[in-house]
Design a protein around this motif. Structure first.
Motif, mmCIF file in Angstrom:
data_model
loop_
_atom_site.group_PDB
_atom_site.id
_atom_site.type_symbol
_atom_site.label_atom_id
_atom_site.label_comp_id
_atom_site.label_asym_id
_atom_site.label_seq_id
_atom_site.Cartn_x
_atom_site.Cartn_y
_atom_site.Cartn_z
ATOM 1 N N GLY A 51 0.812 -1.224 0.000
ATOM 2 C CA GLY A 51 0.000 0.000 0.000
ATOM 3 C C GLY A 51 0.837 1.262 0.000
ATOM 4 O O GLY A 51 0.291 2.370 0.101
ATOM 5 N N GLN A 52 2.143 1.136 -0.100
ATOM 6 C CA GLN A 52 2.989 2.347 -0.137
ATOM 7 C C GLN A 52 3.001 2.909 -1.557
ATOM 8 O O GLN A 52 3.089 2.152 -2.538
ATOM 9 N N LYS A 53 2.909 4.234 -1.636
ATOM 10 C CA LYS A 53 2.757 4.882 -2.952
ATOM 11 C C LYS A 53 4.114 5.054 -3.628
ATOM 12 O O LYS A 53 4.667 6.153 -3.664
ATOM 13 N N VAL A 54 4.617 3.973 -4.171
ATOM 14 C CA VAL A 54 5.950 3.993 -4.783
ATOM 15 C C VAL A 54 5.907 3.700 -6.280
ATOM 16 O O VAL A 54 6.936 3.629 -6.933
ATOM 17 N N ARG A 55 4.701 3.537 -6.841
ATOM 18 C CA ARG A 55 4.625 3.177 -8.265
ATOM 19 C C ARG A 55 4.950 4.374 -9.151
ATOM 20 O O ARG A 55 4.900 5.520 -8.713
ATOM 21 N N PHE A 56 5.211 4.084 -10.426
ATOM 22 C CA PHE A 56 5.617 5.155 -11.353
ATOM 23 C C PHE A 56 4.562 6.264 -11.412
ATOM 24 O O PHE A 56 4.882 7.433 -11.592
ATOM 25 N N ASP A 57 3.284 5.901 -11.217
ATOM 26 C CA ASP A 57 2.219 6.896 -11.304
ATOM 27 C C ASP A 57 1.870 7.506 -9.942
ATOM 28 O O ASP A 57 0.853 8.192 -9.802
ATOM 29 N N GLY A 58 2.679 7.222 -8.953
ATOM 30 C CA GLY A 58 2.433 7.770 -7.614
ATOM 31 C C GLY A 58 1.408 6.966 -6.828
ATOM 32 O O GLY A 58 1.039 7.353 -5.720
ATOM 33 N N GLY A 59 0.980 5.848 -7.382
ATOM 34 C CA GLY A 59 -0.018 5.018 -6.695
ATOM 35 C C GLY A 59 0.616 3.794 -6.041
ATOM 36 O O GLY A 59 1.835 3.699 -5.891
ATOM 37 N N HIS A 60 -0.257 2.878 -5.635
ATOM 38 C CA HIS A 60 0.222 1.632 -5.006
ATOM 39 C C HIS A 60 -0.595 0.468 -5.547
ATOM 40 O O HIS A 60 -1.515 0.663 -6.361
ATOM 41 N N LYS A 61 -0.302 -0.722 -5.113
ATOM 42 C CA LYS A 61 -1.074 -1.909 -5.507
ATOM 43 C C LYS A 61 -1.357 -2.727 -4.253
ATOM 44 O O LYS A 61 -1.010 -3.911 -4.171
ATOM 45 N N HIS A 62 -1.948 -2.057 -3.286
ATOM 46 C CA HIS A 62 -2.192 -2.706 -1.992
ATOM 47 C C HIS A 62 -2.970 -4.015 -2.174
ATOM 48 O O HIS A 62 -4.027 -4.030 -2.807
ATOM 49 N N ASP A 63 -2.439 -5.080 -1.591
ATOM 50 C CA ASP A 63 -3.112 -6.374 -1.642
ATOM 51 C C ASP A 63 -3.534 -6.728 -0.215
ATOM 52 O O ASP A 63 -2.696 -7.007 0.642
ATOM 53 N N ARG A 64 -4.842 -6.678 0.017
ATOM 54 C CA ARG A 64 -5.349 -6.832 1.392
ATOM 55 C C ARG A 64 -5.145 -8.243 1.937
ATOM 56 O O ARG A 64 -4.954 -8.425 3.134
ATOM 57 N N TYR A 65 -5.196 -9.251 1.058
ATOM 58 C CA TYR A 65 -4.964 -10.618 1.545
ATOM 59 C C TYR A 65 -3.554 -10.707 2.140
ATOM 60 O O TYR A 65 -3.333 -11.286 3.201
ATOM 61 N N ILE A 66 -2.614 -10.087 1.428
ATOM 62 C CA ILE A 66 -1.218 -10.142 1.886
ATOM 63 C C ILE A 66 -1.054 -9.408 3.215
ATOM 64 O O ILE A 66 -0.505 -9.951 4.173
ATOM 65 N N THR A 67 -1.537 -8.174 3.284
ATOM 66 C CA THR A 67 -1.286 -7.404 4.522
ATOM 67 C C THR A 67 -2.171 -7.881 5.680
ATOM 68 O O THR A 67 -1.693 -8.015 6.799
ATOM 69 N N ASP A 68 -3.452 -8.155 5.394
ATOM 70 C CA ASP A 68 -4.377 -8.420 6.505
ATOM 71 C C ASP A 68 -4.354 -9.871 6.969
ATOM 72 O O ASP A 68 -4.550 -10.149 8.152
ATOM 73 N N ILE A 69 -4.141 -10.799 6.036
ATOM 74 C CA ILE A 69 -4.169 -12.222 6.423
ATOM 75 C C ILE A 69 -2.742 -12.755 6.607
ATOM 76 O O ILE A 69 -2.368 -13.200 7.692
ATOM 77 N N LEU A 70 -1.946 -12.677 5.538
ATOM 78 C CA LEU A 70 -0.580 -13.212 5.657
ATOM 79 C C LEU A 70 0.262 -12.386 6.632
ATOM 80 O O LEU A 70 1.174 -12.912 7.273
ATOM 81 N N GLY A 71 -0.071 -11.109 6.752
ATOM 82 C CA GLY A 71 0.675 -10.225 7.658
ATOM 83 C C GLY A 71 0.620 -10.676 9.114
ATOM 84 O O GLY A 71 1.445 -10.274 9.926
#
Ligand code: SF4
Length: 319
Positions: A18-38
């Motif tokens: 969810g960190q805004k590091v993409r070329f367009d200033g956005g992110h690709k936050h994946d909730r399964y990864i952060t909320d479940i696997l995290g």
């Protein structure tokens, strides 16, 4: 239920958190990864494009030329980022030797992070989806046994289960082979992993059995390398219904002398239901676990196959 101390370290493409590091200033936050696997993984984020100084937002880059050794260039300017990216990747990835991770989740399609089917443009400007991001290439080259997946592929329940089994197993393997290990530790490790290995690859299971039987013929370092390679290779094979049924029947074999006729019929019926894919794997496993507890069959009760990852992940509710 986060357990800071025991979470497994896993590398990750920063934008997936969810960190805004993409070329367009956005992110690709994946909730399964952060909320479940995290809950179980402590993520070590790396954004190679920000790290080489491309800035955010920035001009998009793409791969072009030879698919094995592509160049990374700015889409509009043609600015060549290949050398800085390759230099950075070599150095950053090497750091995982002193700060080890037990798995890695990469952002799909990225010319830096993508693991497979990344677009590589030919001189005529036509893309072929057969490349790999430059950072991902270096990661895989330096750690061929490390469990690595893309976030997109984790939507597939079988690939997801396989990846998570491998991360937990890789972590246990690293703990086994930390500073100095004793032959007895490896024998114990292998013993409790037998049915997990059998469920993934009966062939590797046999080869590992022979290797461990000959443990005294090999120097410890050689044994560590050979065992690790074959062990992780075994787990890269996906389990199937047929292979799981085989393991369930092996487990049942250990229980048979304890069970009443009714209990035996009950288990066989549930294994058959699983075989016909009418119920998920968790159903026969729960029943077998119940009887293993009831009759205190220690050898099988300790098998990692019964609990290869936390039950809260519910991975066997779908396979
Ligand atoms: S895909 Fe990789 S390089 Fe691109 S923004 Fe995400 S972490 Fe950074």
């Amino acid at each position: 239920m986060t357990q800071e101390k025991t979470r497994i370290k896993v590398g990750i493409s920063t934008c997936l958190l969810g960190q805004k590091v993409r070329f367009d200033g956005g992110h690709k936050h994946d909730r399964y990864i952060t909320d479940i696997l995290g809950e179980y993984f402590e993520f070590i984020p790396v954004c190679p494009e920000v790290a080489v100084g491309m800035g955010t937002p920035r001009e998009a880059v793409r791969l072009q030329g030879d698919v094995e050794v592509p160049r990374m260039v700015g889409v509009r300017s043609g600015k060549d980022w290949t050398d800085p990216m390759n230099d950075y990747s070599r150095k950053r990835v090497k750091l995982f030797r002193i700060q080890p991770v037990s798995g890695y989740i990469l952002k799909k399609d990225s010319p830096s992070c993508g693991m497979e089917r990344v677009r590589v443009y030919s001189t005529t400007g036509m893309p072929a989806r057969n490349g790999r991001g430059l950072y991902a290439m270096e990661l895989i080259k330096q750690y061929p046994l490390l469990p690595i997946e893309e976030e997109g592929r984790l939507n597939d329940v079988k690939l997801r289960e396989n990846f998570i089994v491998r991360v937990f197993a890789y972590d246990r393997l690293q703990n086994l082979f930390n500073d100095s290990y004793k032959r007895g530790d490896l024998v114990k490790f292998h013993t409790v992993h037998k049915y997990l290995l059998l469920a993934h690859s009966p062939e590797c299971y046999k080869q590992l059995g022979k290797l461990v039987a000959d443990i005294k013929k090999h120097a410890p370092a050689e044994m560590r390398d050979r065992y690790s390679e074959l062990f992780i290779t075994a787990l890269t094979y996906k389990t199937t219904t047929r292979k799981n049924v085989n393991v369930l029947q092996h487990i049942l074999g250990f229980l048979k002398k304890h069970l009443t006729d009714f209990e035996k019929r009950d288990i066989l019926r549930v294994i058959e239901d699983y075989h016909k894919e009418m119920v998920p794997l968790i159903v026969p496993l729960t029943l077998l676990r119940h009887y293993l507890e009831k009759y205190e069959v220690a050898y099988i009760r300790d098998q990692v196959y019964l609990n290869p990852h936390p039950k809260e992940l519910m991975l066997r509710n779908h396979v």
